[in-house]
Design a protein around this motif. Structure first.
Motif, PDB file in Angstrom:
ATOM      1  N   TYR A   1      43.845  48.139  62.525  1.00 56.56           N
ATOM      2  CA  TYR A   1      45.073  47.367  62.726  1.00 56.56           C
ATOM      3  C   TYR A   1      46.248  48.270  63.124  1.00 56.56           C
ATOM      4  CZ  TYR A   1      43.249  42.863  61.197  1.00 56.56           C
ATOM      5  OH  TYR A   1      42.544  41.668  61.117  1.00 56.56           O
ATOM      6  N   GLY A   2      45.921  49.442  63.636  1.00 55.08           N
ATOM      7  CA  GLY A   2      46.958  50.285  64.218  1.00 55.08           C
ATOM      8  C   GLY A   2      47.393  51.481  63.404  1.00 55.08           C
ATOM      9  N   ALA A   3      46.883  51.662  62.183  1.00 53.68           N
ATOM     10  CA  ALA A   3      47.273  52.821  61.389  1.00 53.68           C
ATOM     11  C   ALA A   3      46.794  54.100  62.066  1.00 53.68           C
ATOM     12  CB  ALA A   3      46.696  52.721  59.982  1.00 53.68           C
ATOM     13  N   THR A   4      47.655  55.100  62.124  1.00 53.97           N
ATOM     14  CA  THR A   4      47.302  56.381  62.738  1.00 53.97           C
ATOM     15  C   THR A   4      47.194  57.502  61.708  1.00 53.97           C
ATOM     16  OG1 THR A   4      49.648  56.815  63.173  1.00 53.97           O
ATOM     17  CG2 THR A   4      48.370  55.768  64.944  1.00 53.97           C
ATOM     18  N   GLU A   5      47.826  57.324  60.551  1.00 52.67           N
ATOM     19  CA  GLU A   5      47.825  58.369  59.531  1.00 52.67           C
ATOM     20  C   GLU A   5      46.655  58.226  58.565  1.00 52.67           C
ATOM     21  OE1 GLU A   5      50.416  60.690  60.083  1.00 52.67           O
ATOM     22  OE2 GLU A   5      50.424  59.322  61.806  1.00 52.67           O
ATOM     23  N   LEU A   6      46.005  57.066  58.555  1.00 53.93           N
ATOM     24  CA  LEU A   6      44.815  56.813  57.748  1.00 53.93           C
ATOM     25  C   LEU A   6      43.683  56.371  58.662  1.00 53.93           C
ATOM     26  CD1 LEU A   6      46.156  54.743  54.700  1.00 53.93           C
ATOM     27  CD2 LEU A   6      45.198  57.047  54.598  1.00 53.93           C
ATOM     28  N   GLN A   7      42.476  56.855  58.407  1.00 53.17           N
ATOM     29  CA  GLN A   7      41.309  56.433  59.169  1.00 53.17           C
ATOM     30  C   GLN A   7      40.350  55.695  58.238  1.00 53.17           C
ATOM     31  OE1 GLN A   7      41.037  56.715  62.574  1.00 53.17           O
ATOM     32  NE2 GLN A   7      43.154  57.413  62.323  1.00 53.17           N
ATOM     33  N   THR A   8      40.020  54.460  58.615  1.00 56.37           N
ATOM     34  CA  THR A   8      39.147  53.620  57.783  1.00 56.37           C
ATOM     35  C   THR A   8      37.936  53.180  58.620  1.00 56.37           C
ATOM     36  OG1 THR A   8      40.597  51.753  58.392  1.00 56.37           O
ATOM     37  CG2 THR A   8      40.983  52.811  56.257  1.00 56.37           C
ATOM     38  N   PRO A   9      37.022  54.103  58.910  1.00 53.29           N
ATOM     39  CA  PRO A   9      35.928  53.816  59.861  1.00 53.29           C
ATOM     40  C   PRO A   9      34.977  52.709  59.442  1.00 53.29           C
ATOM     41  CG  PRO A   9      35.554  55.888  58.695  1.00 53.29           C
ATOM     42  CD  PRO A   9      36.953  55.474  58.384  1.00 53.29           C
ATOM     43  N   ASN A  10      34.715  52.554  58.155  1.00 55.93           N
ATOM     44  CA  ASN A  10      33.758  51.546  57.726  1.00 55.93           C
ATOM     45  C   ASN A  10      34.306  50.130  57.842  1.00 55.93           C
ATOM     46  OD1 ASN A  10      31.544  53.357  56.799  1.00 55.93           O
ATOM     47  ND2 ASN A  10      33.130  54.087  55.406  1.00 55.93           N
ATOM     48  N   ILE A  11      35.575  49.958  57.451  1.00 54.76           N
ATOM     49  CA  ILE A  11      36.196  48.642  57.634  1.00 54.76           C
ATOM     50  C   ILE A  11      36.439  48.399  59.119  1.00 54.76           C
ATOM     51  CG2 ILE A  11      38.182  47.202  57.063  1.00 54.76           C
ATOM     52  CD1 ILE A  11      38.481  48.876  54.483  1.00 54.76           C
ATOM     53  N   ASP A  12      36.789  49.445  59.857  1.00 57.97           N
ATOM     54  CA  ASP A  12      36.960  49.320  61.313  1.00 57.97           C
ATOM     55  C   ASP A  12      35.678  48.825  61.975  1.00 57.97           C
ATOM     56  OD1 ASP A  12      39.433  50.361  60.831  1.00 57.97           O
ATOM     57  OD2 ASP A  12      39.150  52.204  61.980  1.00 57.97           O
ATOM     58  N   ALA A  13      34.529  49.271  61.454  1.00 55.99           N
ATOM     59  CA  ALA A  13      33.250  48.848  62.043  1.00 55.99           C
ATOM     60  C   ALA A  13      33.067  47.339  61.917  1.00 55.99           C
ATOM     61  CB  ALA A  13      32.097  49.582  61.359  1.00 55.99           C
ATOM     62  N   LEU A  14      33.538  46.760  60.820  1.00 54.60           N
ATOM     63  CA  LEU A  14      33.485  45.305  60.675  1.00 54.60           C
ATOM     64  C   LEU A  14      34.422  44.645  61.687  1.00 54.60           C
ATOM     65  CD1 LEU A  14      33.583  44.865  56.771  1.00 54.60           C
ATOM     66  CD2 LEU A  14      31.577  44.934  58.264  1.00 54.60           C
ATOM     67  N   ALA A  15      35.640  45.193  61.805  1.00 60.05           N
ATOM     68  CA  ALA A  15      36.626  44.617  62.717  1.00 60.05           C
ATOM     69  C   ALA A  15      36.170  44.732  64.173  1.00 60.05           C
ATOM     70  CB  ALA A  15      37.973  45.306  62.530  1.00 60.05           C
ATOM     71  N   ASN A  16      35.637  45.884  64.528  1.00 60.87           N
ATOM     72  CA  ASN A  16      35.238  46.114  65.920  1.00 60.87           C
ATOM     73  C   ASN A  16      33.916  45.448  66.272  1.00 60.87           C
ATOM     74  OD1 ASN A  16      37.537  47.714  66.231  1.00 60.87           O
ATOM     75  ND2 ASN A  16      36.462  49.585  65.639  1.00 60.87           N
TER      76      ASN A  16
END
Length: 511
Positions: free
Chosen positions: A55-70
């Motif tokens: 959702y646009g955060a650049t200072e935190l990386q959340t790859p596992n939740i991102d995988a659901l979103a993407n």
């Protein structure tokens, strides 16, 4: 001749058996493909619209939740029903606006159950459709019907409103009792050390953060100055139950293990799991594996911890062969807050990170950051990767999942927008009332209208604009997502239109 007949019959029999087996195999495969999907709701606590890299955060990386979103559907207009926890959870499970229930406010850990046991709920509906139902994690909807006996069977609770299995904490991590409850029974309770809980006065001789600050390892900022457990001052007073008290740094691992254990042992029939995680609510107590990993203090660390937990849980679904037949909904109960009771460097180490994601407000607020939250739907092979601007609300899961599982429900407020949840339509809700502290506002199309209210503009304890003003507020969110320009005076026609819609939905005139 006799031998030839025997050979022919054996050949015919083998062909028949092979054909029959293939037929059975085909029928079985067809049956499995028609099996109702498992349903998992992963619900975080105080996670903001801008707290995920998806959702646009650049200072935190959340790859596992991102995988659901993407890999699924990412909603840009996904809403919790309320800007605080108890009301949002009430709406999620009942499909009813929380402002209709005066008891649906932030509850003490000793509060009685606020869901009527005769009321329709999401787990009850799914049970009727043959689902096994479970909750793991935070409850915070009350327990019992009066004074709770923590040393016996605690009822009514999750089991009485539709959950076959429940493994919970009563309220929140910052409130007593600080124990896990397994299907109505405190886990690990020593009967010779009974639990007592009181939210009005302390027990004689028991230390508190005020009387014994030297016993605390986490400094309180506001409100959290009563009983001390594991060095952390809490809200409310608790005596006894020492053997049953949880270890805060192990909570994420503990609930993860229970969620994994549940899906492994219930995979033969469709299941519904409400997995209510505690991150990033206070007190933020990351496991030592994650301490310092974010560079943003405990709040950032527990978000990384939560992302890891989600990844481990998804891996379990995949290893058990369940991922392709499981609908996963990921969201948060309300928007973000930094200092919500403890000094933990959430403000000092924030840096460039914006938990609000460019929105205005936060937890406790009628402004967008109070209720617009990360909202993701994932179903491998069924939901195609997409970004949706449809207006969707957690409250609508009840009616929509009823449709998905083959039934319909006459609910008060939940709307069937299944096609939007599955990415088949970009059409969600036309209108939605959002709530903060029983005050409501209207989201309608690209517009947000907030009626006039008396009260303070800011919650000074948490430094959040709660959206209260003595005049009407009108914002075009498509053009002004940060809600900087109030158009109430310059666009009276749109204001009048939305007032009419609002009064119709609320069933009363704006005072």
């Amino acid at each position: 001749m006799y031998l030839k007949n025997i050979i022919f019959k054996c050949f015919f029999l083998s062909v028949f058996v092979m054909t029959s087996c293939k037929s059975v195999e085909k029928e079985s495969t067809s049956s499995n493909s028609g099996k109702k999907p498992n349903i998992v709701i992963i619900y975080l606590d105080d996670l903001g619209y801008g707290d995920l890299s998806a959702y646009g955060a650049t200072e935190l990386q959340t790859p596992n939740i991102d995988a659901l979103a993407n890999g699924g559907i990412k909603f840009t207009n996904g809403y919790a029903s309320s800007a605080t926890c108890t009301p949002s959870r009430y709406a999620l499970l009942t499909g009813v606006y929380p402002w209709r229930n005066k008891k649906a406010r932030i509850l003490a850990g000793s509060a009685p159950l606020i869901i009527d046991v005769a009321q329709q709920t999401l787990p009850k509906m799914l049970k009727k459709q043959g689902y096994q139902t479970a909750i793991v994690g935070k409850w915070h909807l009350g327990l019992g019907s009066g004074d709770v006996n923590w040393n016996g069977k605690i009822t009514p609770g999750p089991n009485e409103v539709g959950f076959d299995s429940s493994y919970i904490m009563a309220a929140t991590q910052d409130r007593v009792p600080t124990v896990f409850i397994d299907n109505g029974h405190v886990v690990g309770l020593d009967k010779n050390d009974p639990i007592e809980v009181n939210y009005k006065k302390n027990f004689e001789g028991e230390p508190t953060a005020k009387s014994n600050p030297e016993m605390t390892t986490m400094k309180w900022h506001h409100g959290h100055n009563n009983s001390i457990v594991n060095g952390i001052p809490r809200i409310g007073y608790m005596k006894g139950g020492d053997a049953a008290k949880w270890t805060d740094i192990d909570m994420a691992d503990h609930f993860l293990g229970k969620a994994q254990e549940y899906v492994k042992s219930h995979k033969e029939q469709p299941f519904f799991l409400y997995y209510a995680m505690q991150q990033p609510h206070v007190p933020r107590t990351p496991h030592p594996r994650f301490v310092g990993k974010s560079g943003m203090g405990p709040r950032g660390d527990v978000i990384l911890e939560a992302d890891w937990v989600v990844g481990e849980f998804i891996n379990t679904l995949e290893e058990e062969g369940l991922l392709e037949n499981t609908l996963i909904v990921f969201s948060s109960d309300n928007g973000p807050v930094l200092n919500d009771g403890y000094y933990d460097d959430a403000i000092e180490k924030l840096g460039k990170h914006d938990p609000k994601g460019g929105l205005r407000g936060g937890k406790y607020s009628l402004l967008e950051a109070g209720t617009r939250v990360p909202f993701i739907g994932y179903w491998k092979g069924t939901i195609k990767p997409t970004v949706s601007d449809a207006i969707v609300c957690q409250m609508d899961l009840l009616a929509s999942l009823a449709n998905l599982t083959g039934t319909s429900e006459n609910t008060t407020d939940s709307k069937d927008i299944l096609d939007a949840f599955l990415g088949k339509s970009n059409k969600g809700r036309d209108h939605l009332l959002i709530e903060a502290n029983s005050r409501t506002a209207l989201r309608s199309g690209d517009w947000l209208m907030i009626p006039p209210y008396k009260g303070n503009k800011f919650n000074k304890k948490v430094n959040i604009d709660v959206g209260i003003r003595p005049e009407f507020q009108l914002y075009n969110l498509k053009q002004d997502v940060g809600q900087q320009q109030n158009l109430a005076e310059t666009n009276p026609e749109k204001l009048a239109e939305l007032i009419k819609v609002y009064e119709s939905l609320r069933g009363e005139k704006i005072k």
